[in-house]
Write a protein that holds these residues in place. Structure first.
Motif, PDB file in Angstrom:
ATOM      1  N   PRO A 247       0.831  -1.214   0.000  1.00 12.59           N
ATOM      2  CA  PRO A 247       0.000   0.000   0.000  1.00 12.59           C
ATOM      3  C   PRO A 247       0.862   1.261   0.000  1.00 12.59           C
ATOM      4  N   LEU A 253      -5.048   1.829   1.153  1.00 13.89           N
ATOM      5  CA  LEU A 253      -5.259   0.720   2.083  1.00 13.89           C
ATOM      6  C   LEU A 253      -6.746   0.588   2.435  1.00 13.89           C
ATOM      7  N   THR A 269       1.905  -8.394   3.745  1.00 12.39           N
ATOM      8  CA  THR A 269       2.351  -7.359   2.803  1.00 12.39           C
ATOM      9  C   THR A 269       3.804  -7.676   2.405  1.00 12.39           C
ATOM     10  N   ILE A 309      -1.403  -6.908   7.412  1.00  9.30           N
ATOM     11  CA  ILE A 309      -2.525  -5.961   7.510  1.00  9.30           C
ATOM     12  C   ILE A 309      -3.579  -6.583   8.418  1.00  9.30           C
TER      13      ILE A 309
END
Length: 335
Positions: A247, A253, A269, A309
């Motif tokens: 992101p 995001l 990620t 995340i």
């Protein structure tokens, strides 16, 4: 010695009397008696002194005689010792001279033998050198003959090679004429290969378009079913034509989060700090990520080096153990 002493005393008494007469003194009988007594006393004192001196002279004479005897004995002993030492030294010199003479004779004998051996060795060496020289001369002649033969053979081979090269050149020309139709087929094959690569590329784009979903300006593949560790997730995304999600802003995001499942679901990620603890980089670019949204993290709990995340009031980021098995998101650019 005693007579001499008495004469000395008489002369002393006479001298004293003459001294008195010459001075004109007149002596009385009493004075004369006193004078004689004094003279006798003086004479006796001189006699005592002279007697002591005579004894000393006699002692000196006795000591001199003893010394003379001792000197004679010492001289005789010294002469005897000197004669013995001289005889011993003469014997030693004669013995050393005899040894030296024997050594010189042995050296002369050894020298004669060595001289004869050297002469014999010189003759043998001379004969061997002459023999080797003759052999080398003969070998040199043989080698020269062999070299001439080889040179003749090489010249003949060069002629044969030149003839074969001409034949090869003619065959190459003939082969090129026969390969012209095949070259046309190769060009057609190359054209077909390029067309096939273009078609495969279009197919891959179509597959990715079907598997990925477009969110904003990017394509995302969200894996909600199968859970993998960070390394396997990264390999999957690379094989699938993309990379782990990276992101670039909170809005990006949040837009992605609308397609993710809230709750206990976590998603890998591409951010990690393998090289230096606490220094996070994007695995895709090799540089520091432009955007990270931490929520009470990172804490490096049990050596957590990979970033995920998660939803905690909002979509944010957390560090986790890279071998934890969770969901993941792949990202790809539009083609």
């Amino acid at each position: 010695m005693k007579h001499i002493f008495l004469v000395f005393l008489f002369s002393l008494l006479l001298q004293r009397s003459m001294t008195t007469i010459l001075t004109g003194e007149k002596m009385k009988a009493q004075d004369c008696s006193s004078y004689i007594s004094e003279s006798v006393i003086i004479i006796l004192e001189h006699m005592v002194v002279m007697n002591e001196r005579i004894k000393k002279l006699e002692g000196f004479s006795s000591e001199f005689e003893n010394f003379k005897k001792d000197f004679t004995n010492i001289n005789q002993i010294s002469n005897v010792n000197l004669q013995i030492r001289l005889e011993n030294r003469t014997a030693e010199v004669l013995s050393e001279n005899s040894k030296i003479t024997e050594m010189v004779q042995r050296l002369q004998t050894d020298f004669s033998l060595q001289k004869e051996n050297l002469k014999s060795l010189e003759e043998i060496t001379k004969e061997k050198l002459e023999s080797q020289d003759n052999k080398l001369t003969a070998d040199g002649a043989n080698k020269a003959a062999e070299i001439n033969k080889l040179s003749t053979r090489f010249d003949s081979m060069d002629t044969q090679i030149a003839g074969q090269q001409k034949k090869i050149d003619l065959l190459q020309v003939e082969l090129n004429e026969k390969l012209k139709p095949i070259d046309g087929l190769r060009k057609f094959e190359d054209l077909t290969t390029k067309q096939m690569e273009a078609a495969i590329k279009k197919i891959n784009v179509a597959i990715r378009t079907l598997a990925y979903m477009k969110i904003g300006s990017k394509l995302y593949y969200i894996e909600e079913t199968e859970k993998r560790n960070w390394y396997d997730s990264r390999a999957f995304c690379l094989d699938f034509g993309g990379h782990l999600v990276s992101p670039q802003s909170q809005s990006e995001l949040d837009a992605l989060g609308k397609k993710l499942k809230k709750g206990e679901n976590l998603y890998w990620t591409d951010i990690q700090d393998f090289s230096t603890e606490g220094v996070f980089i994007s695995d895709t670019t090799g540089e520091k990520p432009k955007f990270i949204n931490w929520r009470q993290e990172p804490d490096n709990w049990y050596n957590e080096d990979c970033v995920e995340i998660k939803f905690l009031n909002e979509w944010s980021m957390n560090d986790n153990d890279c071998y934890s098995r969770i969901n993941f998101v792949c990202e790809s650019q539009l083609v």
